[in-house]
Design an enzyme around this catalytic site. Structure first.
Site, PDB file in Angstrom:
ATOM      1  N   CYS A  29       0.804  -1.218   0.000  1.00  0.00           N
ATOM      2  CA  CYS A  29       0.000   0.000   0.000  1.00  0.00           C
ATOM      3  C   CYS A  29       0.839   1.271   0.000  1.00  0.00           C
ATOM      4  CB  CYS A  29      -0.952  -0.001   1.198  1.00  0.00           C
ATOM      5  SG  CYS A  29      -2.295  -1.199   1.039  1.00  0.00           S
ATOM      6  N   LYS A  52       0.557   3.293  -3.191  1.00  0.00           N
ATOM      7  CA  LYS A  52      -0.658   4.044  -3.533  1.00  0.00           C
ATOM      8  C   LYS A  52      -0.313   5.406  -4.128  1.00  0.00           C
ATOM      9  CE  LYS A  52      -4.342   2.571  -0.358  1.00  0.00           C
ATOM     10  NZ  LYS A  52      -5.250   3.035   0.705  1.00  0.00           N
ATOM     11  N   PHE A  73     -14.245   8.894   0.856  1.00  0.00           N
ATOM     12  CA  PHE A  73     -13.065   8.016   0.928  1.00  0.00           C
ATOM     13  C   PHE A  73     -13.289   6.872   1.919  1.00  0.00           C
ATOM     14  CE2 PHE A  73     -11.283  11.188  -1.616  1.00  0.00           C
ATOM     15  CZ  PHE A  73     -10.029  10.788  -2.078  1.00  0.00           C
ATOM     16  N   SER A  85      -6.211 -11.452 -16.055  1.00  0.00           N
ATOM     17  CA  SER A  85      -4.755 -11.397 -16.011  1.00  0.00           C
ATOM     18  C   SER A  85      -4.214 -10.748 -17.275  1.00  0.00           C
ATOM     19  CB  SER A  85      -4.170 -12.808 -15.862  1.00  0.00           C
ATOM     20  OG  SER A  85      -4.534 -13.620 -16.983  1.00  0.00           O
ATOM     21  N   ASP A 116     -10.249   0.805   7.834  1.00  0.00           N
ATOM     22  CA  ASP A 116      -9.007   0.062   8.000  1.00  0.00           C
ATOM     23  C   ASP A 116      -7.819   0.984   7.720  1.00  0.00           C
ATOM     24  OD1 ASP A 116      -9.289   0.079   5.231  1.00  0.00           O
ATOM     25  OD2 ASP A 116      -8.732  -2.008   4.967  1.00  0.00           O
TER      26      ASP A 116
END
Length: 349
Positions: free
Chosen positions: A17, A20, A49, A141, A229
């Site tokens: 993350c 980001k 958000f 994919s 989170d």
């Protein structure tokens, strides 16, 4: 393609993350986009958000929809798959829901990586999806220059029991379920200043699925007023977003923040990511860190991957909630409280 063992973190520039798009840049981009007019059934979108979208089906069922993917944050393929899956599943739990189906998002360099690597990534993800009681139903994919993997996850929640980030109430206590320090500890791995076995505490935490709801009685579940989170924008960014959405101020006691054994060691040795800087820039106007030393400032800006949940719960049950959560989340701790709105969204003391 090579059949030699590859350290996945050495194949990419950024991992997890921490890769980001910076929050300030993302906001600027999204403000220029004309989105479709929201359906009346769309209860939560990306405007505040929040962690996932909520779409009401009927009076008892709403869809929870989310998507997360990133580059490798660890060297071992199966562990990368586990962490990527746990991270994506977390958004559903952060809304008070339970995941039902997951679809894979995969970019893989066919010319330079052996097939068994992606088999291990997919197996790690599949194991975590199974642990969450969900189904791995397909995906998409592409052949790409670097490995990227994640999931699109759909779950269900009662539309009257959504843990949106806009529901925090004055007087609530704030509970954080996992320790902080993933960003700095994995930065040390990326720089080859540590091995995976040196940071197992953080790796185990990242691979832990954020299924808190199964550890709460129904009476405890209804006392959760808001949740989010803690991932790439750090505790500073995600707590600020919750405070803004709820139009309150959060007071967080930094000495109570759980952290890994080696978190401060890694921060002191400047194992940092770009996100440490961009998270600070994003939050500076709306948080008060005047009482913090530099080490604690770095801690709150540390970008987490598959980090813990920040729960805003009724103060009357907060201690009982922590005791219940510690059956699985040993680091769970009451770290602050919700106040009426002040000049700053979050005050770190």
């Amino acid at each position: 393609m090579s059949s030699e063992k590859i350290a996945l973190t050495q194949t990419v520039q950024k991992g997890g993350c921490a890769a980001k798009v910076a929050a300030s840049e993302l906001r600027r981009i999204l403000q220029q986009v004309r989105f479709p007019v929201a359906h009346s059934a769309l209860l939560v979108d990306g405007g505040l958000f929040d962690d996932a979208a909520i779409y009401k089906i009927n009076e008892e069922i709403a869809l929870v929809q989310t998507l997360d993917f990133f580059t490798p944050i660890v060297d071992t393929p199966k562990l990368f798959g586990e962490i990527a899956a746990a991270n994506a599943l977390s958004d559903v739990y952060a809304m008070g829901g339970k995941p039902a189906t997951a679809m894979g998002i995969l970019a893989f360099p066919l010319a330079t990586m052996a097939e068994n690597i992606i088999v291990d990534v997919l197996q790690g993800a599949s194991d975590k999806i199974a642990e969450a009681g969900a189904n791995f139903v397909g995906g998409h994919s592409i052949d790409d220059d670097t490995l990227k993997f994640g999931l699109s996850v759909t779950g269900f929640v009662n539309p009257n029991r959504v843990w949106a980030n806009a529901g925090a109430k004055i007087g609530d206590h704030l509970i954080l379920t996992k320790a902080l320090g993933v960003g700095t500890m994995t930065a040390s791995l990326k720089r080859q200043q540590s091995q995976e076995e040196d940071i197992m505490e953080a790796l185990h935490s990242m691979a832990t699925v954020n299924n808190v709801i199964d550890y709460m009685t129904p009476d405890l579940q209804v006392t959760v007023h808001a949740a989010t989170d803690i991932t790439g924008f750090g505790l500073s960014g995600h707590s600020m977003q919750l405070a803004n959405a709820s139009q309150v101020t959060l007071r967080i006691q930094t000495e109570k923040l759980p952290r890994f054994t080696k978190t401060f060691f890694c921060l002191e040795n400047s194992f940092l990511t770009k996100a440490h800087r961009t998270n600070a820039e994003y939050t500076t106007p709306l948080i008060d860190v005047s009482n913090l030393d530099n080490l604690h400032r770095l801690l709150i800006h540390d970008p987490q991957t598959s980090g813990g949940l920040l729960l805003s719960v009724s103060s009357a049950v907060s201690h009982a909630m922590v005791m219940a959560l510690r059956a699985k989340f040993k680091s769970a701790e009451i770290v602050g409280e919700v106040l009426s709105r002040q000049d700053k969204a979050v005050v770190f003391e």
